[in-house]
Design a protein around this motif. Sequence first.
Motif, PDB file in Angstrom:
ATOM      1  N   ALA A 249      19.930 -18.793 -19.945  1.00  0.00           N
ATOM      2  CA  ALA A 249      19.873 -17.328 -19.973  1.00  0.00           C
ATOM      3  C   ALA A 249      20.720 -16.750 -18.840  1.00  0.00           C
ATOM      4  O   ALA A 249      21.377 -15.717 -19.002  1.00  0.00           O
ATOM      5  N   TRP A 252      24.428 -16.401 -19.811  1.00  0.00           N
ATOM      6  CA  TRP A 252      24.724 -15.241 -20.640  1.00  0.00           C
ATOM      7  C   TRP A 252      24.784 -13.960 -19.800  1.00  0.00           C
ATOM      8  O   TRP A 252      25.595 -13.067 -20.059  1.00  0.00           O
ATOM      9  N   ARG A 253      23.928 -13.891 -18.769  1.00  0.00           N
ATOM     10  CA  ARG A 253      23.924 -12.693 -17.925  1.00  0.00           C
ATOM     11  C   ARG A 253      25.083 -12.677 -16.940  1.00  0.00           C
ATOM     12  O   ARG A 253      25.760 -11.654 -16.767  1.00  0.00           O
ATOM     13  N   PRO A 256      29.197 -13.519 -19.231  1.00  0.00           N
ATOM     14  CA  PRO A 256      29.262 -13.321 -20.691  1.00  0.00           C
ATOM     15  C   PRO A 256      30.634 -13.696 -21.225  1.00  0.00           C
ATOM     16  O   PRO A 256      31.654 -13.257 -20.694  1.00  0.00           O
ATOM     17  N   ALA A 281      20.775 -20.019 -32.592  1.00  0.00           N
ATOM     18  CA  ALA A 281      20.682 -19.249 -31.346  1.00  0.00           C
ATOM     19  C   ALA A 281      22.061 -18.861 -30.836  1.00  0.00           C
ATOM     20  O   ALA A 281      22.268 -17.727 -30.363  1.00  0.00           O
ATOM     21  N   ARG A 284      23.426 -15.965 -32.893  1.00  0.00           N
ATOM     22  CA  ARG A 284      22.762 -14.709 -32.557  1.00  0.00           C
ATOM     23  C   ARG A 284      23.250 -14.160 -31.213  1.00  0.00           C
ATOM     24  O   ARG A 284      23.594 -12.970 -31.090  1.00  0.00           O
ATOM     25  N   GLN A 285      23.333 -15.029 -30.205  1.00  0.00           N
ATOM     26  CA  GLN A 285      23.724 -14.568 -28.878  1.00  0.00           C
ATOM     27  C   GLN A 285      25.205 -14.212 -28.819  1.00  0.00           C
ATOM     28  O   GLN A 285      25.599 -13.286 -28.106  1.00  0.00           O
ATOM     29  N   GLU A 288      25.530 -10.775 -30.193  1.00  0.00           N
ATOM     30  CA  GLU A 288      25.014  -9.766 -29.269  1.00  0.00           C
ATOM     31  C   GLU A 288      25.982  -9.475 -28.126  1.00  0.00           C
ATOM     32  O   GLU A 288      26.030  -8.353 -27.627  1.00  0.00           O
ATOM     33  N   THR A 289      26.743 -10.488 -27.712  1.00  0.00           N
ATOM     34  CA  THR A 289      27.659 -10.304 -26.578  1.00  0.00           C
ATOM     35  C   THR A 289      29.098 -10.032 -27.005  1.00  0.00           C
ATOM     36  O   THR A 289      29.977  -9.867 -26.161  1.00  0.00           O
TER      37      THR A 289
END
Length: 497
Positions: A249, A252-253, A256, A281, A284-285, A288-289
Amino acid sequence: MDYGALLAAFAREGPQGPATRQHRLYACLRWAILGGRIAEGARLPSTRTLADELDMARNSVLYAYEHLTAEGFLVGSRHGTLVAHLGLTHGKTSNAHEAVPPPTPRLARRAIALQGEQDDANRPLPLWPGTPALDEFPLTAWRRCMERAWRQTDARQLNYAPVQGHLPLREAIAQYLRVSRGVRCAAEQVFITDGSQGGLELCARALADAGDTAWIENPGYPGARAAFQAADLRLVPIAVDSEGLAPRAEDWRATPPRLIYITPSHQYPLGAMMSLERRLALIRQARETGAWLIEDDYDSEFRSDGVPLSAVQWLDAHAPVVYVGTFSKTLFPALRLGFTVVPTAVAPALLGAIAAAGMRGRLAEQAALADFIESGQFTLHLRRMRQLYARRREALQAALARHLQGVVTVSGGAGGMHLSVRLEAPVTDVAVSRAARAQGLGLRPLSPFCLPGTGSAHYNGFVLGYAGMPVEQADELVRRMSRVIAQVSGDVTAGRP
């Protein structure tokens, strides 16, 4: 000036020249002018005088003078033939062996960063990965396809090939991928490239801007690293586990990505297969990014331990996935043909970008490959190679268990063309690889597959290719490998205080 002595000096010091006397005289005079042996503004003898001095035909001297004049070294005047003022600067000595060469401009920083270990592609060593069983390739069938392709080629097809690639080949690839890998695609989404490397370079330049972040597997495929570095992308290594790329996680933060490179069907080089949960996953991620997933499916055809999962691209009709494949592993590397499958929405824009960057060629090879696939020869060859590679892998695994039990730990044995082994001995893989190369053995070290400074010491081992290894040679090759490891381990132990 003694031109006979000048010719003799040229024979000793000058470049290798052609055999005829007129060409040799031309090359000698050009060499002498460039090196300052004949000064700028100097008047050369008449062609008749020089011909007499050198005992050669006047036409030979005329030839040399005319060519030097056409190139700008000589000029004609009412005073005769003169050496042109070229603005050349010469050192204090005219001896080419004593002159200090001028400094050479440096390479670009990106080229320096891309330097790495040479793969000895032209002289593959036993156990070096990446090369298929070339002696098992059906050359006779391929020649027939090539002959048909050339017979059907007319003058119009000698021009540049379509930018996206030969349509029958794109249709054949799309049909094959739909059936064998579950890829959602039509011919309009398929782009023919120069192997998978060409596809990766296309993705790096067309899907990201300089300075954007690209995630790469660590350890991972050096070719992807090179393609992204050449496009001036910021590389972020992401660790892999038993299910492939394993971003946290925090990743991703903090970083990105714009591009995420994955080898989900057979992680290169460790051999893991990405789970369905991990694949979903990532999709999906990435969505989102605003990231692209680059799915490199380089050797899934050779999986023998169960049925491989379908491509990541298949899981979602609108997934931001670009699918990259190659025929270098399934057929032969010199073919230099691969393919990239892109989402329908971006295909037109990508086509325009490629058209602006350059033209394509090699239409005959593309036509032959389409024939090879459509005739069933491709599927037949894959079936034979899958069985052959399974036998060779088993032979290599058995030999490693017999001779290197406790010295190496094997992984990545579910299929493909290579095994990954972790070295348990107190020596570095690079040192062992260097010693093995000197003895004609290709042990590709595992640690350089990691981005420098990212814990490569944790991956101390080898990537062993077995595709080109006959079953009967496995035992002897591993015996040799064992002796090299023991030799290097002994040298290290002997060198300790």
